[in-house]
Scaffold this motif. Structure first.
Motif, PDB file in Angstrom:
ATOM      1  N   ALA A  33      20.124  -3.312  10.073  1.00 52.25           N
ATOM      2  CA  ALA A  33      19.342  -2.173   9.608  1.00 52.25           C
ATOM      3  C   ALA A  33      18.719  -2.427   8.255  1.00 52.25           C
ATOM      4  O   ALA A  33      19.224  -1.983   7.235  1.00 52.25           O
ATOM      5  N   PRO A  34      17.576  -3.188   8.208  1.00 50.55           N
ATOM      6  CA  PRO A  34      16.879  -3.369   6.934  1.00 50.55           C
ATOM      7  C   PRO A  34      16.319  -2.051   6.411  1.00 50.55           C
ATOM      8  O   PRO A  34      16.137  -1.872   5.226  1.00 50.55           O
ATOM      9  N   MET A  35      15.990  -1.101   7.335  1.00 57.46           N
ATOM     10  CA  MET A  35      15.530   0.217   6.942  1.00 57.46           C
ATOM     11  C   MET A  35      16.562   1.238   7.432  1.00 57.46           C
ATOM     12  O   MET A  35      16.895   1.246   8.614  1.00 57.46           O
ATOM     13  N   PRO A  36      17.126   2.095   6.573  1.00 56.81           N
ATOM     14  CA  PRO A  36      18.118   3.074   7.016  1.00 56.81           C
ATOM     15  C   PRO A  36      17.564   3.945   8.128  1.00 56.81           C
ATOM     16  O   PRO A  36      16.412   4.368   8.096  1.00 56.81           O
ATOM     17  N   VAL A  37      18.386   4.209   9.134  1.00 54.64           N
ATOM     18  CA  VAL A  37      17.920   5.003  10.272  1.00 54.64           C
ATOM     19  C   VAL A  37      17.509   6.392   9.840  1.00 54.64           C
ATOM     20  O   VAL A  37      16.552   6.961  10.368  1.00 54.64           O
ATOM     21  N   HIS A  38      18.212   6.944   8.842  1.00 57.37           N
ATOM     22  CA  HIS A  38      17.883   8.306   8.445  1.00 57.37           C
ATOM     23  C   HIS A  38      16.510   8.408   7.804  1.00 57.37           C
ATOM     24  O   HIS A  38      15.966   9.490   7.647  1.00 57.37           O
ATOM     25  N   ALA A  39      15.918   7.228   7.413  1.00 60.10           N
ATOM     26  CA  ALA A  39      14.588   7.255   6.817  1.00 60.10           C
ATOM     27  C   ALA A  39      13.485   7.238   7.860  1.00 60.10           C
ATOM     28  O   ALA A  39      12.316   7.361   7.530  1.00 60.10           O
ATOM     29  N   VAL A  40      13.830   7.049   9.142  1.00 60.00           N
ATOM     30  CA  VAL A  40      12.839   6.988  10.206  1.00 60.00           C
ATOM     31  C   VAL A  40      12.554   8.400  10.728  1.00 60.00           C
ATOM     32  O   VAL A  40      13.488   9.093  11.157  1.00 60.00           O
ATOM     33  N   PRO A  41      11.303   8.868  10.699  1.00 58.34           N
ATOM     34  CA  PRO A  41      10.991  10.195  11.254  1.00 58.34           C
ATOM     35  C   PRO A  41      11.396  10.278  12.719  1.00 58.34           C
ATOM     36  O   PRO A  41      11.398   9.279  13.444  1.00 58.34           O
ATOM     37  N   ALA A  42      11.701  11.482  13.166  1.00 57.49           N
ATOM     38  CA  ALA A  42      12.212  11.673  14.515  1.00 57.49           C
ATOM     39  C   ALA A  42      11.214  11.264  15.583  1.00 57.49           C
ATOM     40  O   ALA A  42      11.603  10.872  16.686  1.00 57.49           O
ATOM     41  N   ASP A  43       9.907  11.346  15.270  1.00 58.45           N
ATOM     42  CA  ASP A  43       8.901  11.032  16.289  1.00 58.45           C
ATOM     43  C   ASP A  43       8.395   9.599  16.181  1.00 58.45           C
ATOM     44  O   ASP A  43       7.364   9.252  16.775  1.00 58.45           O
ATOM     45  N   VAL A  44       9.069   8.750  15.410  1.00 63.65           N
ATOM     46  CA  VAL A  44       8.632   7.362  15.210  1.00 63.65           C
ATOM     47  C   VAL A  44       9.631   6.406  15.841  1.00 63.65           C
ATOM     48  O   VAL A  44      10.846   6.568  15.706  1.00 63.65           O
ATOM     49  N   THR A  45       9.084   5.412  16.535  1.00 57.58           N
ATOM     50  CA  THR A  45       9.884   4.301  17.041  1.00 57.58           C
ATOM     51  C   THR A  45       9.465   3.045  16.278  1.00 57.58           C
ATOM     52  O   THR A  45       8.268   2.768  16.143  1.00 57.58           O
ATOM     53  N   LEU A  46      10.435   2.319  15.768  1.00 59.68           N
ATOM     54  CA  LEU A  46      10.146   1.082  15.039  1.00 59.68           C
ATOM     55  C   LEU A  46      10.233  -0.106  15.984  1.00 59.68           C
ATOM     56  O   LEU A  46      11.176  -0.223  16.766  1.00 59.68           O
ATOM     57  N   LEU A  47       9.236  -0.983  15.900  1.00 56.75           N
ATOM     58  CA  LEU A  47       9.192  -2.183  16.731  1.00 56.75           C
ATOM     59  C   LEU A  47       9.103  -3.403  15.836  1.00 56.75           C
ATOM     60  O   LEU A  47       8.180  -3.523  15.033  1.00 56.75           O
ATOM     61  N   ASP A  48      10.048  -4.326  15.966  1.00 56.27           N
ATOM     62  CA  ASP A  48      10.024  -5.587  15.221  1.00 56.27           C
ATOM     63  C   ASP A  48       9.481  -6.696  16.119  1.00 56.27           C
ATOM     64  O   ASP A  48      10.022  -6.929  17.205  1.00 56.27           O
ATOM     65  N   VAL A  49       8.438  -7.359  15.659  1.00 59.14           N
ATOM     66  CA  VAL A  49       7.795  -8.424  16.424  1.00 59.14           C
ATOM     67  C   VAL A  49       7.780  -9.704  15.602  1.00 59.14           C
ATOM     68  O   VAL A  49       7.453  -9.687  14.414  1.00 59.14           O
ATOM     69  N   VAL A  50       8.140 -10.815  16.225  1.00 58.07           N
ATOM     70  CA  VAL A  50       8.007 -12.132  15.612  1.00 58.07           C
ATOM     71  C   VAL A  50       6.834 -12.832  16.297  1.00 58.07           C
ATOM     72  O   VAL A  50       6.822 -12.990  17.520  1.00 58.07           O
ATOM     73  N   ALA A  51       5.834 -13.228  15.520  1.00 56.87           N
ATOM     74  CA  ALA A  51       4.643 -13.867  16.095  1.00 56.87           C
ATOM     75  C   ALA A  51       4.305 -15.107  15.286  1.00 56.87           C
ATOM     76  O   ALA A  51       4.479 -15.144  14.065  1.00 56.87           O
ATOM     77  N   GLU A  52       3.797 -16.118  15.961  1.00 55.79           N
ATOM     78  CA  GLU A  52       3.403 -17.360  15.310  1.00 55.79           C
ATOM     79  C   GLU A  52       1.893 -17.549  15.405  1.00 55.79           C
ATOM     80  O   GLU A  52       1.320 -17.434  16.486  1.00 55.79           O
ATOM     81  N   GLY A  53       1.300 -17.821  14.255  1.00 57.29           N
ATOM     82  CA  GLY A  53      -0.122 -18.131  14.209  1.00 57.29           C
ATOM     83  C   GLY A  53      -0.313 -19.624  14.017  1.00 57.29           C
ATOM     84  O   GLY A  53       0.516 -20.294  13.393  1.00 57.29           O
ATOM     85  N   ARG A  54      -1.430 -20.125  14.519  1.00 60.27           N
ATOM     86  CA  ARG A  54      -1.613 -21.578  14.510  1.00 60.27           C
ATOM     87  C   ARG A  54      -3.086 -21.926  14.349  1.00 60.27           C
ATOM     88  O   ARG A  54      -3.970 -21.244  14.861  1.00 60.27           O
ATOM     89  N   THR A  55      -3.333 -22.987  13.609  1.00 60.70           N
ATOM     90  CA  THR A  55      -4.672 -23.546  13.529  1.00 60.70           C
ATOM     91  C   THR A  55      -4.553 -25.066  13.446  1.00 60.70           C
ATOM     92  O   THR A  55      -3.492 -25.589  13.092  1.00 60.70           O
ATOM     93  N   ILE A  56      -5.625 -25.762  13.771  1.00 60.64           N
ATOM     94  CA  ILE A  56      -5.611 -27.229  13.818  1.00 60.64           C
ATOM     95  C   ILE A  56      -6.583 -27.785  12.775  1.00 60.64           C
ATOM     96  O   ILE A  56      -7.693 -27.285  12.614  1.00 60.64           O
ATOM     97  N   ARG A  57      -6.145 -28.805  12.081  1.00 56.32           N
ATOM     98  CA  ARG A  57      -6.977 -29.465  11.085  1.00 56.32           C
ATOM     99  C   ARG A  57      -6.881 -30.985  11.253  1.00 56.32           C
ATOM    100  O   ARG A  57      -5.876 -31.510  11.741  1.00 56.32           O
ATOM    101  N   VAL A  58      -7.917 -31.666  10.813  1.00 54.91           N
ATOM    102  CA  VAL A  58      -7.897 -33.126  10.728  1.00 54.91           C
ATOM    103  C   VAL A  58      -7.391 -33.499   9.338  1.00 54.91           C
ATOM    104  O   VAL A  58      -7.969 -33.063   8.336  1.00 54.91           O
ATOM    105  N   PRO A  59      -6.295 -34.239   9.222  1.00 56.27           N
ATOM    106  CA  PRO A  59      -5.765 -34.600   7.899  1.00 56.27           C
ATOM    107  C   PRO A  59      -6.821 -35.304   7.050  1.00 56.27           C
ATOM    108  O   PRO A  59      -7.622 -36.092   7.554  1.00 56.27           O
TER     109      PRO A  59
END
Length: 239
Positions: A23-49
């Protein structure tokens, strides 16, 4: 409510142990009508060294420590002169190590016999024109360098590439959040927090190619491509 590996209702009260772990954010701080979603995403780009890093060294041996160091200094002076003639800036040449060690001959059931001394001097060199680095390596060897490590290829200015990867990661996180929201009958309201960890690839070791049997052979270095990656942890508020 938090959507991640598990769903947490807005009225859910975690145990003390669970609160410490999840619980990085206390549950009591979340409004009753809000659902929290944690997403892990990776971004990528290609370069020529566009930057090659190479280690070059000189190893010399002599009967005395003084002779070994003197011969090594003379040989390294020729190597550094060749680097300078090739147009490498002083800021791109740095001493990496310098060693002097005794050399012994070992025999069975006999004490070691001192045979001389070995001196070693190594420098790290950055080549900002990869197309020329192979020819410069050949020049270093001709000048007396008898140890070569690398090249390791990387980006001289990675910031722009990392920004592209960040943008890509945010887009991927948003798309994934939209998918979860639709599946749950909700909509994405806003981003609550973003944290990142960069995953830019380490400098790539590259095999140097040469065909010494041909009189006009030259060492060639192919830069290839390098991936720059960013991993984001994004928390969304769904309603």
């Amino acid at each position: 409510m938090i959507l991640s590996a598990a769903l947490l209702g807005a009225a859910y009260v975690p145990t003390a142990a669970q609160a410490q772990l999840t619980a990085p954010m206390p549950v009591h701080a979340v409004p009753a009508d809000v659902t929290l979603l944690d997403v892990v995403a990776e971004g990528r780009t290609i370069r020529v060294p566009d930057l090659a890093m190479i280690g070059a060294g000189v190893v010399t041996q002599a009967p005395t420590a003084s002779e070994a160091m003197t011969a090594n200094a003379a040989a390294m002076a020729q190597v550094l002169a060749a680097v300078k003639r090739a147009g490498v800036a002083d800021r791109d040449v740095q001493t990496a190590s310098m060693t002097l060690s005794p050399q012994y001959r070992y025999g069975e059931n006999q004490p070691p016999i001192l045979t001389g001394y070995q001196a070693s001097n190594r420098v790290n060199i950055r080549f900002r024109d990869i197309a020329k680095s192979g020819a410069i390596l050949d020049a270093l060897v001709k000048a007396g360098a008898n140890q070569i490590d690398g090249p390791n290829l990387t980006l001289a200015e990675p910031d722009a590439a990392m920004d592209e990867a960040r943008t890509d990661a945010v887009k991927r996180a948003r798309a994934r959040a939209e998918l979860y929201a639709r599946a749950a009958g909700l909509r994405v309201d806003r981003i609550v927090s973003i944290s990142e960890s960069d995953r830019m690839a380490e400098p790539m070791p590259v095999m140097m190619q040469s065909a010494r049997m041909e009189s006009d052979a030259r060492t060639k270095i192919a830069p290839g491509e390098q991936a720059v990656e960013i991993s984001l942890n994004v928390r969304f508020a769904l309603r």
